[in-house]
Design a protein around this motif. Sequence first.
Motif, PDB file in Angstrom:
ATOM      1  N   TRP A 193      -7.792 -24.329  -0.990  1.00  5.41           N
ATOM      2  CA  TRP A 193      -6.861 -24.058  -2.095  1.00  5.41           C
ATOM      3  C   TRP A 193      -7.107 -22.673  -2.659  1.00  5.41           C
ATOM      4  CZ3 TRP A 193      -2.819 -26.195  -4.863  1.00  5.41           C
ATOM      5  CH2 TRP A 193      -2.620 -25.722  -6.171  1.00  5.41           C
ATOM      6  N   PHE A 194      -6.099 -21.817  -2.604  1.00  6.34           N
ATOM      7  CA  PHE A 194      -6.117 -20.520  -3.272  1.00  6.34           C
ATOM      8  C   PHE A 194      -4.744 -20.308  -3.889  1.00  6.34           C
ATOM      9  CE2 PHE A 194      -9.485 -19.853  -0.095  1.00  6.34           C
ATOM     10  CZ  PHE A 194     -10.507 -19.415  -0.922  1.00  6.34           C
ATOM     11  N   THR A 195      -4.711 -19.944  -5.147  1.00  7.80           N
ATOM     12  CA  THR A 195      -3.426 -19.761  -5.822  1.00  7.80           C
ATOM     13  C   THR A 195      -2.880 -18.343  -5.659  1.00  7.80           C
ATOM     14  OG1 THR A 195      -4.622 -19.256  -7.873  1.00  7.80           O
ATOM     15  CG2 THR A 195      -3.890 -21.535  -7.537  1.00  7.80           C
ATOM     16  N   ASP A 196      -3.774 -17.370  -5.432  1.00  9.99           N
ATOM     17  CA  ASP A 196      -3.364 -15.974  -5.323  1.00  9.99           C
ATOM     18  C   ASP A 196      -4.184 -15.309  -4.226  1.00  9.99           C
ATOM     19  OD1 ASP A 196      -1.648 -15.417  -8.025  1.00  9.99           O
ATOM     20  OD2 ASP A 196      -3.294 -16.809  -8.417  1.00  9.99           O
ATOM     21  N   ILE A 197      -3.494 -14.532  -3.373  1.00 15.39           N
ATOM     22  CA  ILE A 197      -4.151 -13.864  -2.244  1.00 15.39           C
ATOM     23  C   ILE A 197      -3.689 -12.417  -2.202  1.00 15.39           C
ATOM     24  CG2 ILE A 197      -4.449 -13.817   0.258  1.00 15.39           C
ATOM     25  CD1 ILE A 197      -3.783 -16.821   0.290  1.00 15.39           C
ATOM     26  N   ALA A 198      -4.622 -11.485  -2.194  1.00 12.67           N
ATOM     27  CA  ALA A 198      -4.300 -10.068  -2.026  1.00 12.67           C
ATOM     28  C   ALA A 198      -4.809  -9.620  -0.668  1.00 12.67           C
ATOM     29  CB  ALA A 198      -4.921  -9.223  -3.128  1.00 12.67           C
ATOM     30  N   VAL A 199      -3.990  -8.845   0.055  1.00 12.05           N
ATOM     31  CA  VAL A 199      -4.355  -8.405   1.399  1.00 12.05           C
ATOM     32  C   VAL A 199      -4.335  -6.884   1.470  1.00 12.05           C
ATOM     33  CG1 VAL A 199      -3.507 -10.513   2.488  1.00 12.05           C
ATOM     34  CG2 VAL A 199      -1.963  -8.567   2.208  1.00 12.05           C
ATOM     35  N   ALA A 200      -5.133  -6.356   2.395  1.00 11.81           N
ATOM     36  CA  ALA A 200      -5.274  -4.904   2.513  1.00 11.81           C
ATOM     37  C   ALA A 200      -4.268  -4.275   3.473  1.00 11.81           C
ATOM     38  CB  ALA A 200      -6.692  -4.562   2.976  1.00 11.81           C
ATOM     39  N   SER A 254      -0.267   7.963  -4.817  1.00 14.85           N
ATOM     40  CA  SER A 254      -1.271   7.641  -5.834  1.00 14.85           C
ATOM     41  C   SER A 254      -2.656   7.936  -5.273  1.00 14.85           C
ATOM     42  CB  SER A 254      -1.177   6.163  -6.214  1.00 14.85           C
ATOM     43  OG  SER A 254      -2.340   5.751  -6.915  1.00 14.85           O
ATOM     44  N   PRO A 255      -3.570   8.474  -6.095  1.00 14.22           N
ATOM     45  CA  PRO A 255      -4.941   8.665  -5.626  1.00 14.22           C
ATOM     46  C   PRO A 255      -5.649   7.357  -5.285  1.00 14.22           C
ATOM     47  CG  PRO A 255      -4.513   9.966  -7.599  1.00 14.22           C
ATOM     48  CD  PRO A 255      -3.359   9.027  -7.441  1.00 14.22           C
ATOM     49  N   THR A 256      -5.224   6.276  -5.909  1.00 10.30           N
ATOM     50  CA  THR A 256      -5.846   4.978  -5.688  1.00 10.30           C
ATOM     51  C   THR A 256      -5.271   4.338  -4.428  1.00 10.30           C
ATOM     52  OG1 THR A 256      -6.085   4.692  -8.077  1.00 10.30           O
ATOM     53  CG2 THR A 256      -6.341   2.739  -6.716  1.00 10.30           C
ATOM     54  N   SER A 257      -6.122   3.706  -3.661  1.00 10.75           N
ATOM     55  CA  SER A 257      -5.685   3.092  -2.403  1.00 10.75           C
ATOM     56  C   SER A 257      -4.723   1.933  -2.653  1.00 10.75           C
ATOM     57  CB  SER A 257      -6.892   2.589  -1.625  1.00 10.75           C
ATOM     58  OG  SER A 257      -7.540   1.554  -2.346  1.00 10.75           O
ATOM     59  N   PRO A 258      -3.812   1.676  -1.716  1.00 16.26           N
ATOM     60  CA  PRO A 258      -2.857   0.575  -1.885  1.00 16.26           C
ATOM     61  C   PRO A 258      -3.527  -0.787  -2.024  1.00 16.26           C
ATOM     62  CG  PRO A 258      -2.128   2.067  -0.150  1.00 16.26           C
ATOM     63  CD  PRO A 258      -3.511   2.485  -0.514  1.00 16.26           C
ATOM     64  N   TRP A 259      -4.653  -0.998  -1.332  1.00 17.96           N
ATOM     65  CA  TRP A 259      -5.307  -2.305  -1.430  1.00 17.96           C
ATOM     66  C   TRP A 259      -5.940  -2.512  -2.803  1.00 17.96           C
ATOM     67  CZ3 TRP A 259      -6.176   1.310   2.386  1.00 17.96           C
ATOM     68  CH2 TRP A 259      -7.314   2.129   2.257  1.00 17.96           C
ATOM     69  N   ALA A 260      -6.315  -1.429  -3.479  1.00 16.62           N
ATOM     70  CA  ALA A 260      -6.803  -1.564  -4.851  1.00 16.62           C
ATOM     71  C   ALA A 260      -5.648  -1.898  -5.791  1.00 16.62           C
ATOM     72  CB  ALA A 260      -7.509  -0.288  -5.302  1.00 16.62           C
ATOM     73  N   TRP A 261      -4.472  -1.313  -5.559  1.00 13.99           N
ATOM     74  CA  TRP A 261      -3.277  -1.681  -6.325  1.00 13.99           C
ATOM     75  C   TRP A 261      -3.017  -3.179  -6.176  1.00 13.99           C
ATOM     76  CZ3 TRP A 261       0.649   1.019  -9.129  1.00 13.99           C
ATOM     77  CH2 TRP A 261       0.453   2.404  -9.250  1.00 13.99           C
ATOM     78  N   ALA A 262      -3.080  -3.676  -4.931  1.00 11.95           N
ATOM     79  CA  ALA A 262      -2.804  -5.091  -4.679  1.00 11.95           C
ATOM     80  C   ALA A 262      -3.815  -5.985  -5.383  1.00 11.95           C
ATOM     81  CB  ALA A 262      -2.814  -5.361  -3.177  1.00 11.95           C
ATOM     82  N   ALA A 263      -5.094  -5.623  -5.302  1.00  9.41           N
ATOM     83  CA  ALA A 263      -6.135  -6.432  -5.925  1.00  9.41           C
ATOM     84  C   ALA A 263      -6.017  -6.425  -7.443  1.00  9.41           C
ATOM     85  CB  ALA A 263      -7.511  -5.926  -5.501  1.00  9.41           C
ATOM     86  N   SER A 264      -5.701  -5.270  -8.018  1.00  8.25           N
ATOM     87  CA  SER A 264      -5.540  -5.176  -9.465  1.00  8.25           C
ATOM     88  C   SER A 264      -4.351  -6.012  -9.934  1.00  8.25           C
ATOM     89  CB  SER A 264      -5.353  -3.713  -9.868  1.00  8.25           C
ATOM     90  OG  SER A 264      -5.226  -3.590 -11.275  1.00  8.25           O
ATOM     91  N   LEU A 265      -3.232  -5.919  -9.216  1.00  8.82           N
ATOM     92  CA  LEU A 265      -2.063  -6.716  -9.569  1.00  8.82           C
ATOM     93  C   LEU A 265      -2.372  -8.201  -9.453  1.00  8.82           C
ATOM     94  CD1 LEU A 265       0.878  -7.157 -10.274  1.00  8.82           C
ATOM     95  CD2 LEU A 265       1.484  -6.670  -7.897  1.00  8.82           C
ATOM     96  N   ALA A 266      -3.099  -8.582  -8.414  1.00  2.91           N
ATOM     97  CA  ALA A 266      -3.490  -9.985  -8.265  1.00  2.91           C
ATOM     98  C   ALA A 266      -4.340 -10.430  -9.449  1.00  2.91           C
ATOM     99  CB  ALA A 266      -4.250 -10.185  -6.959  1.00  2.91           C
ATOM    100  N   GLY A 267      -5.230  -9.553  -9.922  1.00  3.87           N
ATOM    101  CA  GLY A 267      -6.064  -9.895 -11.062  1.00  3.87           C
ATOM    102  C   GLY A 267      -5.257 -10.132 -12.323  1.00  3.87           C
ATOM    103  N   VAL A 268      -4.317  -9.234 -12.590  1.00  3.75           N
ATOM    104  CA  VAL A 268      -3.475  -9.372 -13.783  1.00  3.75           C
ATOM    105  C   VAL A 268      -2.596 -10.613 -13.682  1.00  3.75           C
ATOM    106  CG1 VAL A 268      -1.570  -8.329 -15.064  1.00  3.75           C
ATOM    107  CG2 VAL A 268      -3.486  -6.908 -14.313  1.00  3.75           C
ATOM    108  N   ALA A 269      -1.964 -10.796 -12.523  1.00  2.00           N
ATOM    109  CA  ALA A 269      -1.054 -11.930 -12.351  1.00  2.00           C
ATOM    110  C   ALA A 269      -1.796 -13.258 -12.415  1.00  2.00           C
ATOM    111  CB  ALA A 269      -0.315 -11.796 -11.023  1.00  2.00           C
ATOM    112  N   ALA A 270      -2.943 -13.343 -11.759  1.00  2.00           N
ATOM    113  CA  ALA A 270      -3.681 -14.608 -11.750  1.00  2.00           C
ATOM    114  C   ALA A 270      -4.084 -15.028 -13.163  1.00  2.00           C
ATOM    115  CB  ALA A 270      -4.912 -14.485 -10.858  1.00  2.00           C
TER     116      ALA A 270
END
Length: 491
Positions: free
Chosen positions: A225-232, A291-307
């Motif tokens: 069970w995982f409610t939110d998944i971020a991928v690189a 963006s200077p920040t990598s796309p996978w960091a964007w995904a992980a940050s968004l997952a954190g906020v959304a979760a």
Amino acid sequence: MSETISFEEIPYDWRKPGTYVEIRPSYQNLGVLGYPARVLLIGQMLATGTAAEAFPQRITRADQAPALFGAGSVCAEMAEAFRAANQTTDLYVMGLNDAAAAVAAAGSVVLAGSPTASGTLALYIGGQRIAVPVAAGATVADIATAVRAAITAKTGLPVTSGGAAGSVTLTAKQKGTVGNLIDLRLNRLAGEATPPGLTVTITAMSGGTGDPDLQDALDAIAAEWFTDIAVAWTDTANLNALVADLATRYQAMGAMDAHAYAGLRGTFGALSAAGAARNSPHLTIIGANASPTSPWAWAASLAGVAAFHLTNDPARQLRSLALPGIQPPEPALRFTMTEQDLLLRDGISTFEVSNDGTVRLDRVLTTYQKSALDVDDVAWLDIMVPKTMSRIRYDWASYVGLTFPRSKLADDGSPVAEYGAAFVTPRLMHAAWSARCTLYEREGWIESATRTVAESSFLRDADDRNRMNARQLVRVVGNLMVLAGSLQFEV
């Protein structure tokens, strides 16, 4: 006919004298059940990490991810970005090794000239700042040596350094296309400038090829069970595997709902095309240009906020919430309002940037755009819709399991159901649904509960007397996205 009372623990024919009382809970006034939010970040790991490949590792401390997956790994960066946005949600990280035939990306920093005044060389690698003091009259060879030493000392960087004389070669620690997305730049902050007389030429990271197979990770969590998944990774093959897996999880016979997040870097045209190629109610893509920040960091940050926020309230939009530590594109490279509106129509979520440089979410939606018959469809447009429906399904299924765990099924009006114990009828189940919908409406998840309950129906199956069929309608609450007004004045 008198009512019967059934017991779970006391035998019906017990003869030994005594007072025997079994204790069990009543769920008549049960509130909304807690939702077990559980996040998984999937990225690449380095050989220096100690974690087993394709095995979810629970992360509770900041120093765990670099040790488990390698300092400077994609996994370590994703974990850091997530925890900057969300300190409390249960977090797991899974690492995949570099693909067998993958090639590492490379770039370079070439120095020329001679500084006529002292200063600081501010080099940014993947958004991380490397400040190298430069003395007036220093040779480029000495400066390059200092740059290489500074890069080596900063173990969390995604690159290693080499080179000779006035050249600094950079090689991605992680093989594959992810290395091509490591941003290189100078003097990002106000007041930063290359010392006069010194010339710096940057060659962007490129040449990385080959990505791990995301299916390996998906197979490893098939029963978890995982409610939110971020991928690189956002290549076609891996995203195809991801959305297929998410669709299976969301089906009635899966009921292991998960929502996925991915980040993209590209121009308006590139992001528009990438979004238009997707059509999943369970995938959210956020895109930025340079963006200077990598796309996978964007995904992980968004997952954190959304979760965090969608667990608190799945029906409330995420607009205005910050993505901590995520660095925006330069102003000239940010999308215009028209471009943002078009990106939203292509399934790409958008953001705004505050005066202080903070990235704030604008509208977070899914990539769903068309029905199975290729008709424009907004049914699953915003992320709140699948999140709210997941929450209601989880709560309702859990409530029924708690309230009617071993119930017998009878027709409406049946005397045995009226007087017997442990019975349920379609009418009783409808009443239970009505009570839960009233609760969901009070929580602010749905609206018009009275109407939707009236339009719902529960029937005993005509062919299977052990089965009840139901059509349960809900109307997910709306959000204030657009306020359109006509401001008029008298003349």
